[in-house]
Motif scaffolding. Structure first.
Motif, PDB file in Angstrom:
ATOM      1  N   PRO A 110      -0.319   8.689 -13.024  1.00 50.26           N
ATOM      2  CA  PRO A 110      -0.356   7.453 -14.105  1.00 50.26           C
ATOM      3  C   PRO A 110      -1.746   7.234 -14.030  1.00 50.26           C
ATOM      4  O   PRO A 110      -3.067   7.841 -13.600  1.00 50.26           O
ATOM      5  N   GLN A 111      -2.322   5.983 -15.328  1.00 49.63           N
ATOM      6  CA  GLN A 111      -3.704   6.080 -15.387  1.00 49.63           C
ATOM      7  C   GLN A 111      -4.195   5.041 -14.840  1.00 49.63           C
ATOM      8  O   GLN A 111      -3.113   3.968 -14.251  1.00 49.63           O
ATOM      9  N   ALA A 123      -5.451   9.794  -1.440  1.00 47.15           N
ATOM     10  CA  ALA A 123      -4.660  10.439  -2.696  1.00 47.15           C
ATOM     11  C   ALA A 123      -5.565   9.414  -3.722  1.00 47.15           C
ATOM     12  O   ALA A 123      -5.472  10.232  -4.854  1.00 47.15           O
ATOM     13  N   CYS A 124      -6.673   9.009  -3.780  1.00 47.48           N
ATOM     14  CA  CYS A 124      -7.655   8.614  -4.559  1.00 47.48           C
ATOM     15  C   CYS A 124      -8.462   9.728  -5.147  1.00 47.48           C
ATOM     16  O   CYS A 124      -8.790   9.717  -6.456  1.00 47.48           O
ATOM     17  N   LEU A 151       0.724  -1.086  -0.300  1.00 45.11           N
ATOM     18  CA  LEU A 151      -0.182  -0.220   0.046  1.00 45.11           C
ATOM     19  C   LEU A 151       0.791   1.594  -0.204  1.00 45.11           C
ATOM     20  O   LEU A 151       0.250   2.290  -0.393  1.00 45.11           O
ATOM     21  N   GLY A 152       2.170   1.143   0.640  1.00 55.76           N
ATOM     22  CA  GLY A 152       2.929   2.096   0.409  1.00 55.76           C
ATOM     23  C   GLY A 152       3.187   2.501  -0.213  1.00 55.76           C
ATOM     24  O   GLY A 152       3.810   3.512  -1.508  1.00 55.76           O
ATOM     25  N   GLN A 159       2.810   5.841  -5.890  1.00 57.83           N
ATOM     26  CA  GLN A 159       2.966   5.782  -7.243  1.00 57.83           C
ATOM     27  C   GLN A 159       1.812   7.231  -7.233  1.00 57.83           C
ATOM     28  O   GLN A 159       1.602   7.532  -8.742  1.00 57.83           O
ATOM     29  N   LEU A 160       0.343   6.850  -6.802  1.00 56.80           N
ATOM     30  CA  LEU A 160      -1.010   7.583  -6.640  1.00 56.80           C
ATOM     31  C   LEU A 160       0.084   9.017  -6.449  1.00 56.80           C
ATOM     32  O   LEU A 160      -0.257   9.979  -7.664  1.00 56.80           O
TER      33      LEU A 160
END
Length: 290
Positions: A163-164, A193-194, A150-151, A156-157
């Motif tokens: 990112p796609q 983050a979402c 998850l980290g 990445q997010l």
């Protein structure tokens, strides 16, 4: 033949037993005594910090750990950190097996702070695989094994350019965390983050409000409920259902001024929108004192 316990081993056993029984104040005192007697034993410092963390003293725990790590020779610091992380992992696994998921996640949070995931070039395929793993993992593994993953997902997010991401997969992953790890701090970080990736907010708002209500009513964690409802307000500003819930969560948390301010905003929106006039008439008498 019974194993004979030496006089020198007895304080260590007593300290370990106190830690496992949840007698953290006793464990802290015993490990402090052990450090005074055996300042060269690294494990005493690791377990002292563990007791401080579980006693609700995270800053003291980090001071204990970092104080010893600062004395490590440069070529040995990695080994010392690994030894500490292994102790924290063992305790996290013990707690998760006893279904103390909040305690396990507290420990995984510390592990991430000690050894944060390395940032890697963003790859949409890798991110998709990571989200699929998160979505499909059972509850026990979420607590014991997915935290490092998850980290990496959070890194990445947060990367630029963004990112796609498959929004449905992202939503399913958040649903899994809200269901199985609602009280874990990293779940809140993941929800935040979402937000930049959400283009159709209604399903997200619906799920976040359900989680917020569960947090407030079932667990009594109104601050978490406020933060989740706040995400909904970012996604759909001035949404009456969100504002009504947010006012309630403020009230349950004793934040009465913020509750009244949100209620005023809600009534103002209702009176300025014709189709919500009925709502205004029904709610206004309840808040006549506001």
């Amino acid at each position: 033949m019974a194993t004979q316990i030496t006089q020198g081993e007895l304080p260590r056993i007593e300290a370990q037993q106190a830690l496992q029984k949840g007698a953290y104040r006793t464990a802290i005192a015993l490990y402090q005594s052990l450090i005074a007697l055996e300042p060269h034993i690294q494990q005493h410092y690791w377990y002292l910090g563990l007791g401080q963390l579980l006693q609700g003293q995270p800053e003291a725990a980090r001071t204990t750990w970092q104080g010893l790590l600062a004395t490590a020779p440069p070529d040995q610091r990695g080994d010392w950190e690994t030894a500490l992380i292994q102790i924290l992992q063992q305790e996290a696994q013990r707690r998760s097996q006893g279904q103390d998921y909040a305690g396990a996640w507290l420990l995984w949070e510390q592990i991430q702070d000690l050894h944060p995931p390395l940032e890697s070039p963003t790859d949409a395929t890798i991110l998709t695989q990571q989200l699929q793993t998160l979505r499909d993992t059972d509850q026990l593994a979420i607590v014991t094994g997915v935290s490092p993953l998850l980290g990496q997902v959070l890194c990445q997010l947060a990367s630029e350019p963004r990112p796609q991401v498959n929004p449905e997969l992202l939503h399913q992953s958040l649903q899994r965390l809200l269901t199985d790890a609602l009280l874990c701090p990293t779940t809140l970080k993941f929800a935040a983050a979402c937000l930049p990736y959400i283009t159709s907010p209604q399903p997200w708002v619906n799920r976040l409000l359900i989680a917020a209500r569960q947090s407030s009513l079932a667990w009594g964690t109104s601050d978490l409920a406020v933060q989740l409802a706040g995400f909904c307000n970012q996604l759909q500003p001035d949404d009456p259902a969100t504002l009504q819930s947010l006012s309630e969560f403020y009230y349950r948390g004793g934040r009465f001024a913020e509750s009244m301010a949100t209620t005023r905003e809600l009534i103002s929106l209702a009176t300025h929108t014709p189709e919500k006039t009925l709502f205004s008439l029904s709610v206004a008498p309840l808040y006549a004192h506001v």
